[in-house]
Scaffold this motif. Structure first.
Motif, PDB file in Angstrom:
ATOM      1  N   PHE A  81      91.220   4.443  71.612  1.00 44.72           N
ATOM      2  CA  PHE A  81      91.267   3.550  72.775  1.00 44.72           C
ATOM      3  C   PHE A  81      92.666   3.530  73.390  1.00 44.72           C
ATOM      4  O   PHE A  81      93.658   3.784  72.714  1.00 44.72           O
ATOM      5  N   SER A  83      94.270   0.914  74.173  1.00 48.31           N
ATOM      6  CA  SER A  83      95.057  -0.137  73.518  1.00 48.31           C
ATOM      7  C   SER A  83      95.218   0.127  72.020  1.00 48.31           C
ATOM      8  O   SER A  83      95.704  -0.733  71.297  1.00 48.31           O
ATOM      9  N   ALA A  85      93.468  -0.422  69.660  1.00 47.67           N
ATOM     10  CA  ALA A  85      92.461  -1.249  68.976  1.00 47.67           C
ATOM     11  C   ALA A  85      92.569  -1.164  67.460  1.00 47.67           C
ATOM     12  O   ALA A  85      91.562  -1.083  66.757  1.00 47.67           O
ATOM     13  N   LEU A  86      93.792  -1.200  66.953  1.00 47.90           N
ATOM     14  CA  LEU A  86      93.978  -1.257  65.497  1.00 47.90           C
ATOM     15  C   LEU A  86      93.801  -2.702  65.063  1.00 47.90           C
ATOM     16  O   LEU A  86      94.356  -3.604  65.692  1.00 47.90           O
ATOM     17  N   TYR A  87      93.067  -2.919  63.999  1.00 54.22           N
ATOM     18  CA  TYR A  87      92.811  -4.286  63.539  1.00 54.22           C
ATOM     19  C   TYR A  87      94.124  -4.850  62.977  1.00 54.22           C
ATOM     20  O   TYR A  87      94.643  -4.342  61.986  1.00 54.22           O
ATOM     21  N   PRO A  88      94.649  -5.910  63.600  1.00 54.44           N
ATOM     22  CA  PRO A  88      96.002  -6.348  63.256  1.00 54.44           C
ATOM     23  C   PRO A  88      96.143  -6.939  61.848  1.00 54.44           C
ATOM     24  O   PRO A  88      97.229  -6.959  61.295  1.00 54.44           O
ATOM     25  N   HIS A  89      95.030  -7.405  61.269  1.00 51.84           N
ATOM     26  CA  HIS A  89      95.103  -8.043  59.952  1.00 51.84           C
ATOM     27  C   HIS A  89      94.915  -7.039  58.824  1.00 51.84           C
ATOM     28  O   HIS A  89      94.937  -7.406  57.653  1.00 51.84           O
ATOM     29  N   MET A  90      94.677  -5.781  59.177  1.00 50.27           N
ATOM     30  CA  MET A  90      94.461  -4.768  58.136  1.00 50.27           C
ATOM     31  C   MET A  90      95.652  -3.816  58.082  1.00 50.27           C
ATOM     32  O   MET A  90      96.301  -3.573  59.098  1.00 50.27           O
ATOM     33  N   ASN A  95      92.678   0.073  58.055  1.00 44.00           N
ATOM     34  CA  ASN A  95      92.228   0.430  59.398  1.00 44.00           C
ATOM     35  C   ASN A  95      91.519   1.776  59.391  1.00 44.00           C
ATOM     36  O   ASN A  95      90.454   1.940  59.978  1.00 44.00           O
ATOM     37  N   PHE A  98      88.096   1.697  57.494  1.00 50.49           N
ATOM     38  CA  PHE A  98      87.105   0.667  57.848  1.00 50.49           C
ATOM     39  C   PHE A  98      85.723   1.263  58.140  1.00 50.49           C
ATOM     40  O   PHE A  98      84.702   0.744  57.688  1.00 50.49           O
ATOM     41  N   GLY A  99      85.711   2.340  58.904  1.00 49.72           N
ATOM     42  CA  GLY A  99      84.432   2.969  59.249  1.00 49.72           C
ATOM     43  C   GLY A  99      83.676   3.435  58.020  1.00 49.72           C
ATOM     44  O   GLY A  99      82.458   3.270  57.917  1.00 49.72           O
ATOM     45  N   ARG A 146      92.363   7.280  62.373  1.00 51.72           N
ATOM     46  CA  ARG A 146      91.125   6.526  62.123  1.00 51.72           C
ATOM     47  C   ARG A 146      89.898   7.320  62.570  1.00 51.72           C
ATOM     48  O   ARG A 146      88.841   7.232  61.957  1.00 51.72           O
TER      49      ARG A 146
END
Lengths: 379, 289
Positions: A81, A83, A85-90, A95, A98-99, A146
């Protein structure tokens, strides 16, 4: 790795149609760039391939399988993406994994694949960091990592470099090109930056208003744009256009009067367009010369001069208010307020009819120019 | 001149602080004083200072004369159950309203906003009628059976207050501002909507969860009218109506202050423990909104 085929793909939001029946074939392993101005539908088209936007009409095939109504996660695509779109809490590791975690993959397998991808992108020292502790370029690499972890058939990139500074953008451009040559997957890349398109693509798809204007290799689009829009969009700085009167025409040539009243004769296949009174002549800034070596000479008044070191951009007016840009050498002596002569060769000129359609290519495309950027960059 | 203005500002702030802190300090200090000392100190600064003949007698009397520990336990159960269920229910509805596309979504959102202006006092009577007709589900002789009504139970004080339109709206405001790219990235990663909620949105929404948890805790801990109407016996009575019962007995002001201090303690403890997060999250919620 997979072919992607779009057949008469339409997108409507209520009564508003934004994509108007697009047909496109993307071959296995190709690096295709969707390019066009804001609002042309390039991101929408990419999101339709990803499965994030519903396809209102038409069909999408990936790897010879119709995936028009298949959920995004089952299409075998992965997307980077704008932005990130990396998950900030991981952490970076979480990250990237995750998939696979969502797919209930074995923990050891997740670790193996994350480590493998991290190695490709040199992310190993960053695996335990959170995204906020990464620089823009590192975040971009994680976002790409990712997607690699999931081993998708098709990689999708939605303006991934637009948040980076100019220097990093060039570096990442080369890294993505290297990655493509390493993985050899099909990649679809969206950008509004035609330099990115020219430098990275095997094939460029130029879009405008939800329609494809032209599909071709970067060099093909540069040398042989099918219309005025593509000619203006591809190339930086953009092509100069002058409206010219047609004095006479045969089926294979035109005699024109330039705005400065100079008369010129050009070869062009105009058998299908008899009786034209006006045409547009297009010439790229890099084909205008400060010296007098070109066959046609015109006088210009210089408004602005930009010295970039390696090149000089001269913004000038010609025969009244016709604006034009000249790309001169880095040490050009031309200064603001000067009046000077510019010359060009007719071989380098493009011609467009009153509907903007091309009447002639600048020059025939030699086969050896059809090389991809990967070959140019990586040898 | 500059120093004088600064001094004036501090004096003014001290005065305001005194006005706000006086009731709290008076309550706590009086709870440690015998009746005659409270009245003797009433018109002096000693009323808010821990001076004189301090004692724990008032507290001893509170525990002897009332079931305050039972009320306290009930309040803890009611409040914690409501807050935990509320965080889940309200945030989940806000998630569907803010991040999923479904027909009728706008109408539900409008209804949630409209419901915010209706005070609980306006609906307690119909609510009371409703819960008085609702049976509870019990377990008897190896099977489920319908028993009695909801009145005089803990659940009658929990379930009607789990969903709260104001908290749904707070969650909605916060969730709406989280970029949709996260959901889409997770969707491509194969996450279901609930997994997106659970793994992506909830961990990113700590501030709003803290805000709602504290506000909901305060709301439930201070419940007064509803327990008075819905609970008659001692078994399910929470602390706030308990103070009214205690007041009706032969009690002194010191004992009442001790009761009040005892039941205020958890609120103060929760607030002080989360003070920083609470204030920052309120500020954050304000900016987001």
């Amino acid at each position: 790795m997979a072919d992607v085929k779009l057949t008469k793909v339409v997108k409507r939001y209520g009564d508003v149609e934004t994509i108007h029946g697009i047909d496109l074939d993307i071959k296995d392993g190709e690096f295709v760039v969707f390019v066009g101005p804001s609002g042309c539908g390039k991101s929408t088209l990419l999101r339709m391939v990803a499965g994030l936007e519903e396809i209102t009409e038409g069909e999408l095939h990936i790897d010879n399988e119709c995936v028009t109504s298949v959920a995004a996660s089952r299409r075998g695509v992965a997307m980077v993406f704008q932005s990130y779109a990396l998950y900030p809490h991981m952490t970076v590791r979480e990250n990237m994994g995750f998939g696979l975690k969502m797919a209930k993959t074995d923990k050891d397998e997740i670790k193996r694949r994350v480590d493998e991808s991290a190695k490709i992108l040199q992310l190993e020292p960053l695996l335990d960091r959170k995204p906020k502790a990464l620089s823009g370029g590192q975040r971009q690499r994680v976002a790409i990592g990712r997607t690699i972890v999931r081993n998708p058939k098709v990689f999708l990139f939605d303006e991934p470099l637009s948040n980076l500074d100019a220097e990093l953008r060039v570096k990442m451009r080369v890294e993505i090109a290297k990655l493509h040559s390493q993985l050899k997957n099909t990649m679809i890349y969206v950008t509004h930056d035609q330099v990115e398109a020219m430098t990275m693509a095997d094939k460029i798809v130029v879009l405008r208003g939800g329609n494809i204007e032209q599909v071709g290799s970067p060099i093909e689009l540069y040398l042989n744009p099918v219309n005025e829009f593509v000619a203006g969009f591809i190339g930086s700085p953009r092509m100069n256009f002058f409206e010219c009167d047609v004095i006479s025409q045969t089926s294979s040539s035109l005699r024109l009067r330039l705005p400065c009243s100079t008369e010129v004769e050009l070869d062009a296949d105009v058998s299908a367009s008899p009786g034209m009174s006006k045409v547009k002549l297009g010439i790229r800034p890099e084909h205008l010369q400060e010296d007098h070596q070109g066959k046609v000479k015109i006088g210009v008044d210089v408004d602005v001069v930009e010295h970039l070191g390696g090149a000089t951009y001269i913004y000038a007016r010609y025969a009244g208010d016709n604006e034009l840009i000249v790309q001169a050498g880095g040490l050009s002596p031309v200064r603001r307020g000067h009046h000077c002569d510019i010359s060009f060769d007719l071989d380098q000129c493009h011609l467009f009819d009153c509907n903007g359609l091309s009447l002639r290519a600048a020059q025939p495309i030699p086969l050896q120019t059809e090389v991809s950027v990967q070959e140019l960059v990586l040898g | 001149m500059k120093h004088l203005r600064k001094l004036g500002a501090y004096l003014f702030l001290l005065l305001i602080g005194y006005v706000f802190l006086f009731p709290l300090l008076f309550m706590i200090m009086s709870s440690f004083k015998p009746e005659q000392v409270i009245f003797a100190d009433l018109y002096s600064i000693r009323a808010i200072l821990p001076v004189g003949d301090l004692t724990l007698d008032n507290y001893r009397q509170v525990f002897e004369k009332s079931d305050v520990l039972l009320y306290f336990r009930n309040s803890i159960l009611i409040t914690s159950a409501t807050v935990i269920l509320g965080l889940f229910v309200n945030s989940l509805l806000a998630f569907t309203l803010s991040r999923m596309r479904w027909s009728g979504r706008k109408y539900i959102l409008a209804a949630v906003v409209a419901l915010m202006i209706i005070p609980i006092e306006a609906i307690v009577v119909p609510l009371l009628l409703l819960v008085s007709k609702l049976p509870t589900i019990g377990w008897e002789q190896g099977g489920f059976v319908l028993m009695g009504s909801w009145l005089n139970s803990l659940e009658v004080q929990i379930l009607p207050f789990v969903a709260n339109s104001f908290f749904i709206f707070l969650f909605y405001q916060f969730f709406r501002d989280i970029p949709k790219d996260f959901d889409e990235a997770a969707e491509l990663d194969g996450a279901t909507p609930f997994q997106i909620y659970r793994h992506i949105i909830v961990p990113m929404s700590g501030p709003v969860f803290a805000t709602v948890a504290i506000l909901h805790f305060l709301l439930m801990w201070n419940q007064y009218i509803w327990p008075i109407m819905a609970v008659q016996g001692e078994d399910a009575r929470p602390v706030m109506p308990g103070i009214q019962i205690f007041f009706g007995r032969q009690t002194s002001w010191g004992e009442i202050m001790a009761y009040a201090s005892f039941v205020t303690l958890p609120v103060l403890a929760v607030f002080l423990a989360f003070q920083k997060k609470f204030v920052s999250s309120l500020a954050g919620a304000g900016i987001k909104g």
